[in-house]
Every structure is written in structure tokens, then in C-alpha cells.
Design an enzyme around this catalytic site. Structure first.
Site, PDB file in Angstrom:
ATOM      1  CG  HIS A 137     -31.762  21.458 -10.664  1.00 21.41           C
ATOM      2  ND1 HIS A 137     -30.904  22.509 -10.439  1.00 21.41           N
ATOM      3  CD2 HIS A 137     -32.923  21.758 -10.027  1.00 21.41           C
ATOM      4  CE1 HIS A 137     -31.526  23.423  -9.709  1.00 21.41           C
ATOM      5  NE2 HIS A 137     -32.748  22.983  -9.438  1.00 21.41           N
ATOM      6  CB  THR A 145      12.024   1.946  -4.305  1.00 19.20           C
ATOM      7  OG1 THR A 145      12.707   2.592  -5.393  1.00 19.20           O
ATOM      8  CG2 THR A 145      12.420   0.477  -4.303  1.00 19.20           C
ATOM      9  N   GLY A 146       9.304   4.223  -4.714  1.00 23.82           N
ATOM     10  CA  GLY A 146       8.582   5.358  -4.172  1.00 23.82           C
ATOM     11  C   GLY A 146       9.422   6.557  -3.776  1.00 23.82           C
ATOM     12  CB  SER A 147       8.836   9.712  -3.102  1.00 24.54           C
ATOM     13  OG  SER A 147       7.469   9.805  -2.721  1.00 24.54           O
ATOM     14  N   GLY A 203       0.821  -1.214   0.000  1.00 22.73           N
ATOM     15  CA  GLY A 203       0.000   0.000   0.000  1.00 22.73           C
ATOM     16  C   GLY A 203       0.846   1.251   0.000  1.00 22.73           C
ATOM     17  CG  HIS A 223      -4.721   9.358  -9.593  1.00 22.29           C
ATOM     18  ND1 HIS A 223      -4.594  10.035  -8.409  1.00 22.29           N
ATOM     19  CD2 HIS A 223      -4.835  10.317 -10.549  1.00 22.29           C
ATOM     20  CE1 HIS A 223      -4.631  11.348  -8.645  1.00 22.29           C
ATOM     21  NE2 HIS A 223      -4.775  11.539  -9.940  1.00 22.29           N
ATOM     22  CD  GLU A 283       5.414  27.960  -2.815  1.00 26.97           C
ATOM     23  OE1 GLU A 283       6.380  28.088  -3.604  1.00 26.97           O
ATOM     24  OE2 GLU A 283       5.131  26.872  -2.268  1.00 26.97           O
ATOM     25  N   GLY A 303       1.404  21.063   1.669  1.00 26.36           N
ATOM     26  CA  GLY A 303       1.383  22.211   2.571  1.00 26.36           C
ATOM     27  C   GLY A 303       0.001  22.774   2.799  1.00 26.36           C
ATOM     28  CD  GLU A 313      -4.195  17.424   0.375  1.00 23.69           C
ATOM     29  OE1 GLU A 313      -4.823  17.209  -0.673  1.00 23.69           O
ATOM     30  OE2 GLU A 313      -3.590  16.506   1.005  1.00 23.69           O
TER      31      GLU A 313
END
Length: 462
Positions: free
Chosen positions: A439, A142-144, A43, A315, A202, A184, A186
């Protein structure tokens, strides 16, 4: 099976996150003999430290806001505060249920699952737990992990990453968030809902800077209204402890103080020390380089997900993993159009988009060939009922297809499904205008925007 040196899998996958497990499930479905190697839990980041837990926190924050604001809807409720242990129990329960289901899926597809830290040992093998797992093809997934900045040490105490923020045992009284991108804003949104005083730093000139500028400005307006502070256009210089918190100094000398500093400057690939370069895999700043079919320069090795320099979205990892599995199974595959991938930032209000920005469209097609239309959610009945503000902005090539849909407002993430069909099927505004939208729904705002763009506005002025 994995201990049998004579076993050669069709596909050996290093990493069980979104890209890795999607490739495993689809590969097994197509008859490939698959081994999936994961050092932590299947996961990956998305399920355990990313998409799912952050959205659970944001939903808890939404409930808190609704309790505070209930009287404006004629409901008398009392907000007594945040039980952070209860929030974590709810969040962890969501994760546990999904994790159990995913484990069941992997087992039901007869994927050989190996728990352990793997390392690429040849173009066709991965070493794990003292054994060599052989494959006709190897997929690196292997992702991040959260990144920091030079000279800024994440200590897990007062200077924290998103991983630490997800298990924080308290609601910070005040927080500085370094980075105004998806992660950030979120956390800024969730913590503000929980009662924190939040300031976002930022360095670029807008929050969510990769979005259309109009979406950024709408989010900034909404954040001001919510009391979320932000400082734009000046980069970070240094951070230091104070008596009871952290002080951040910017390049222009401006200073900010808070109880905690969340470093949310993005995520970097997990590739160091895993044998990639030793086996001749082409790399760039830690990322594995691939072509449009996710193939590396080594014929027996592919790579997907956050490990490659594409959009860092779960995704996208799913789609890339499926593409690799289908290619290896001999199916005809089509490269991913990354502009056609829906993108959602789940703050309050949400920011959702698919396609290209107005600025990008003008760059590609010429300013005189681009038409943009904004539809204000104030004209949408369901949005009015929900008391949310925002806009849907459409970007169209003149007399042609809609090439960008940009939405700001609560629950806009739920409207991006139709938006991606509009973009990916190269729909004309008149074609979407012919479709009847229910509607009262927020989805109807998307239809109304296309009615207006087709030259026959209903609940909108010319």
C-alpha cells in the site's frame, strides 16, 4: 555454413519474428544446430511495426495529456503541440536499441542467421538466396500483415494500414478508424492525445468485442469522456475520396468524413506463394493448421505465431516457439492454455484480462454456478492519485477458483502478471485474500477485490 550442401541443421526456421526467433534462441540454448531465415529484420512485426512502436506512440500521447492536464496536480506546464519528427525519433530509438540487443543475442547463441526471402522446398528444406537449406525439422513462422475488406484498397495515402500510421509524417486533423479491436482503439487513443478528431467504426456491438462486456462498456464510457467518437453495430459499406479526405459509408447509409481512414480490421497470415500447400501442409483460409504441440500434418514441419489460428500476440508467439524448440530437444512439453494468456490493450485507459469472460463462464459452468464481483478503482488510493477510473472484475466458479480477471484503468497492464498467476494456478479467492499487497499501489486493488470475493471486504461495500 549455410552454403555447404552437406550441412543439415537440426532446425530450420522460416521467419524471424517473435515465434521464430524465440524458437531459435531456445533451440540453440538446448544444443540444437539452428538456421534462422528472415527476409526483413529479426524481431518481426512486434518489434518493428507492432507492439513496440505503437506503445511508444501511446506513451508520447500520455506525456501530451499530462502536459495539458498538469494544472489539476498543481503543476504549471504549457503544452505547445506535437513534434511528430521528434516522436518518431524517440520511437525509432527505442526500436533500434532493442533490435541491436536482439541481433547480439542471436549471434551469441551461434544461430546461423540468413537474410533473404525463403520458400519451403520440401518437408525438410527451405530455398533462400539461390541455395537450399536442409534441416531435420522445419518451423514455419512467417507471421502476418494488415488485412483489409473486399473492395477496400489500402493505398498508403488517405486509406492507410497500421504500418503506414506508424510512420505518418503528420498528426491527422481528423481520422476514421475502421475496426474497434486492439489496433483500432490503440491508434484512436494515441491520435486523440496528439490532437486528432477521431471516430471509430466497429461493426459489432462493442469496442474491444472479445473482452468481457463490462470492460467494453467501461472503455466506451472513458472514450466518450475523452471525446473519442465511435459508431457501433453497423458494418462498413464503402469508402471514397473527397476533395480533401475520405468519406466512409456504412451499411445503413450513415456517412463519415475525415482526413484519413485507418483500416484496422485485423491481420492475416503470410503464407501465399511460400510453398506450404505444395508440400502438403494442411491450411485453412491462409492459416497453417497445427495440433496442441504446434505440429502440422507433415511430421517434419511445425508452425507458430500469427501464421497459425491462435491468439495473435507476440508473447503467444514466444511461448509457441519455445514449446517447439523444447519438444524437438526431447524435453517434456505441455500444451498452451490460451485462456491463461494475459491480454492487454494499451489505450487510455488500459484494458487487461486473463481467463474467460463472465458470459463464457456461464456457458461452460451454468449461470447459477458463476459468481462475478466488481471492485471500483475509486476505492484505490494509488488510482486516485493517478486520477484514473475503472474497475477490476473477477469471475469465479461458485465455491471454486477464479476463472477470469478483467481490468480497466490506467496501468492495468502492469497488474495482469499477478492476475495470470491467479488464473493459471486455479487460486481460490480466500487464498489470494491471505496475500499482503503493498500500500499504496494499484496492485492492491487486485487484493482488495479478492478480499471482497472471499466475503471479507475492506475498502469496499458488501
Amino acid at each position: 555454413m549455410a552454403n555447404d550442401a552437406s550441412t543439415v541443421f537440426d532446425l530450420v526456421i522460416l521467419g524471424g519474428g517473435s515465434g521464430g526467433y524465440a524458437a531459435a534462441l531456445r533451440g540453440a540454448q538446448l544444443g540444437l544446430d539452428v538456421a534462422l531465415i528472415e527476409k526483413d529484420k529479426v524481431g518481426g512485426t512486434c518489434l518493428h511495426r507492432g507492439c513496440i512502436p505503437t506503445k511508444a506512440l501511446l506513451h508520447a500521447g500520455e506525456i501530451a495529456d499530462q502536459a495539458r492536464e498538469s494544472e489539476q496536480f498543481g503543476v504549471k506546464a504549457t503544452f505547445e503541440g506535437i513534434d511528430i519528427a521528434g516522436v518518431h525519433k524517440y520511437k525509432d530509438g527505442v526500436i533500434a536499441g532493442l533490435y541491436k540487443g536482439l541481433q547480439g543475442l542471436v549471434a551469441s547463441r551461434k544461430v546461423t542467421y540468413i537474410e533473404g526471402e525463403g520458400r519451403l522446398s520440401s518437408p525438410t528444406s527451405v530455398d533462400v538466396n539461390g541455395q537450399r537449406v536442409q534441416g531435420r525439422h522445419v518451423l514455419l513462422a512467417t507471421g502476418s500483415v494488415p488485412k483489409s475488406l473486399p473492395g477496400l484498397e489500402i493505398d498508403g495515402n488517405r486509406i492507410i494500414s497500421s504500418d503506414h500510421a506508424l510512420v505518418l509524417d503528420r498528426v491527422p486533423k481528423s481520422a476514421i478508424i475502421l475496426g474497434g479491436g486492439v489496433i483500432g482503439v490503440e491508434f484512436a487513443s494515441a491520435w486523440k492525445s496528439f490532437g486528432s478528431e477521431v471516430t471509430v467504426i466497429e461493426g459489432l456491438k462493442h469496442l474491444v468485442p472479445v473482452e468481457d462486456e463490462n470492460s467494453s462498456k467501461l472503455l466506451e464510457r472513458a472514450f466518450r469522456k475523452r471525446g473519442i467518437k465511435f459508431n457501433l453495430g453497423t458494418f462498413f459499406s464503402k469508402a471514397e475520396y473527397t476533395a480533401d479526405g475520405v468519406k466512409v459509408t456504412l451499411a445503413d447509409g450513415k456517412e463519415f468524413e475525415a482526413e484519413v481512414l485507418l483500416v484496422a480490421v485485423g491481420r492475416g497470415p503470410v503464407s501465399a506463394g511460400l510453398g506450404y500447400e505444395e508440400q502438403g501442409v494442411a491450411m485453412d483460409r491462409g492459416y497453417v493448421l497445427v495440433d496442441e504441440y504446434m505440429r502440422t500434418n507433415v511430421p517434419t514441419i511445425s508452425a507458430v505465431g500469427d501464421l497459425v489460428p491462435t491468439l495473435q500476440l507476440a508473447h503467444v508467439g514466444f511461448a509457441e516457439g519455445i514449446l517447439v524448440a523444447e519438444r524437438l530437444a526431447g524435453l517434456k512439453t505441455v500444451p498452451i492454455d490460451y485462456d491463461g494468456v494475459p491480454r492487454v490493450t494499451y489505450c487510455h485507459p488500459e484494458v487487461a484480462s486473463v481467463g474467460i469472460t463472465e458470459a463464457k463462464a456461464k456457458e461452460i459452468y451454468g449461470a447459477d454456478k458463476v459468481v462475478a464481483l466488481k471492485y471500483n478503482l475509486a476505492g484505490n488510493g494509488k488510482s486516485k492519485i493517478l486520477n484514473t477510473a475503472g474497475e477490476i472484475k473477477l469471475v469465479q466458479v461458485k465455491d471454486g477458483a477464479v476463472v477470469g480477471v478483467h481490468m480497466v484503468g490506467d496501468r492495468m497492464g502492469e497488474q495482469v502478471g499477478e492476475a495470470q498467476l491467479i488464473y493459471n494456478w486455479e487460486a481460490l479467492p480466500a487464498e489470494v485474500a491471505q496475500l499482503i499487497h503493498a500500500h499504496p499501489t494499484q496492485n492492491e486493488a487486485l487484493g482488495e477485490a479478492h478480499l471482497a470475493l472471499a466475503g471479507k471486504p475492506l475498502h469496499a461495500h458488501d
